[in-house]
Design an enzyme around this catalytic site. Structure first.
Site, PDB file in Angstrom:
ATOM      1  CE  LYS A  12     -32.297   0.383  11.525  1.00  0.00           C
ATOM      2  NZ  LYS A  12     -31.973  -0.928  10.905  1.00  0.00           N
ATOM      3  N   PRO A 100     -30.052   6.348   1.810  1.00  0.00           N
ATOM      4  CG  PRO A 100     -28.797   4.387   1.546  1.00  0.00           C
ATOM      5  CD  PRO A 100     -28.821   5.687   2.293  1.00  0.00           C
ATOM      6  CG  MET A 101     -35.356   5.393  -1.072  1.00  0.00           C
ATOM      7  SD  MET A 101     -36.641   6.062  -0.025  1.00  0.00           S
ATOM      8  CE  MET A 101     -36.867   7.644  -0.815  1.00  0.00           C
ATOM      9  CG  LEU A 105     -28.255   2.971   6.478  1.00  0.00           C
ATOM     10  CD1 LEU A 105     -27.754   4.004   5.454  1.00  0.00           C
ATOM     11  CD2 LEU A 105     -27.151   2.645   7.480  1.00  0.00           C
ATOM     12  N   GLY A 108     -36.327   6.335   6.667  1.00  0.00           N
ATOM     13  CA  GLY A 108     -37.722   6.776   6.709  1.00  0.00           C
ATOM     14  C   GLY A 108     -38.262   6.819   8.122  1.00  0.00           C
ATOM     15  CB  SER A 109     -37.980   4.428  10.949  1.00  0.00           C
ATOM     16  OG  SER A 109     -38.683   3.369  10.340  1.00  0.00           O
ATOM     17  CG  ASP A 142     -36.421   0.039  12.485  1.00  0.00           C
ATOM     18  OD1 ASP A 142     -36.544  -0.949  13.235  1.00  0.00           O
ATOM     19  OD2 ASP A 142     -35.813   0.003  11.403  1.00  0.00           O
TER      20      ASP A 142
END
Length: 292
Positions: A12, A100-101, A105, A108-109, A142
């Protein structure tokens, strides 16, 4: 065993991000527009003949039991047990991780949201979109957006959403090569926390009057992130030559909107070799929204 392969977990962008205040519990009050884009991780689910939930792909820096993917799957498994009195089968989860961590963006969510949607389908758990959003919220602010599954004007801590239209365009995204911890940005004494509240029609009418692709509002977290992480400032400055460059989320990734894929390719051809950069198209709907 039954499986569900190639499930997208799209990234996102925050087209703007305003901080309007802070609640008594320390959470910040935000307003933002979330935009899905067609670039992200891909997940694969295979049901097991026991009840174990396993991530079968190593992810650097993320222990299996701390991974939002695993935590989301276990939360849904427990909810199915609560509703039916029976544990659903376990699952092996593989991930092709490209986001990327600490990039802003929502990687993970998005992975966790895709997991909730995919397992709700595989387990025939029958949770509605709204129930899955509520289940995911405690894991990450998120997550409900990705389950909501369309461009959204979001308020509160990000959980109160309304659908909104945004430009049907391409984006160039630059990864400056640093990981920005969200908490570090929100804890800063330099963070603007009093941006005036706007309403959804402010965003919509701005876009209607716009002839170009200049973004609405700003990202209040950007000023802090660029001070703490100079590579973010450098990427914004470089990308600003091609459009209205700004940071997404709490950073570190930087983006600008362009009118076509050809324009995106032209920008990408000039990106300094020290950065990872890519193009993505705006998505109106989550690719697996039909599972709900």
């Amino acid at each position: 065993m039954q499986s569900l392969k190639n499930c997208p977990a799209p990234a996102k962008l925050n087209l703007f991000l305003h901080v309007n205040g802070r609640r008594a519990d320390g959470y910040h009050l935000l307003q933002t527009v979330f935009q899905l884009i067609d670039h992200g991780d891909t997940l694969h689910y295979t049901l097991r003949d026991d009840h174990a939930i396993r991530r079968v792909t190593a992810v650097a820096g993320v222990p299996e039991q701390q991974d939002l993917i695993i935590r989301a799957a276990m939360l849904l498994q427990a909810e199915v047990l609560r509703r039916t009195g029976a544990l659903p089968p376990g699952v092996d989860i593989a991930i092709d991780k490209i986001l990327p961590m600490g990039g802003g963006l929502g990687g993970g969510s998005s992975d966790a949201a895709t997991t909730l949607m995919a397992l709700n389908h595989l387990w025939q758990a029958g949770l509605t979109r709204e129930e899955l959003m509520a289940l995911g919220l405690p894991l990450g602010a998120d997550i409900p957006f990705f389950i909501f599954g369309q461009t959204a004007f979001a308020e509160g801590v990000g959980e109160a959403m309304q659908p909104v239209r945004a430009p049907d365009c391409w984006y160039v995204v630059v990864e400056p090569g640093v990981e920005v911890p969200t908490a570090k940005i929100f804890c800063s004494e330099h963070l603007t926390r009093d941006t005036p509240v706007v309403i959804i029609t402010d965003f919509s009418s701005y876009l209607e009057k716009q002839t170009g692709l200049k973004g609405y509002g700003k990202n209040d977290l950007q000023q802090v992130a660029t001070q703490l992480f100079p590579p973010v400032a450098e990427a914004i400055e470089w990308l600003a030559a091609y459009g209205d460059a700004r940071m997404t989320g709490s950073g570190a990734c930087v983006f600008c909107a362009v009118g076509s894929e050809v324009e995106a390719d032209a920008v990408l051809s000039n990106v300094p070799a020290k950065w990872v950069a890519w193009k993505a198209k705006a998505l109106g709907k989550h690719p697996i929204a039909s599972l709900l």
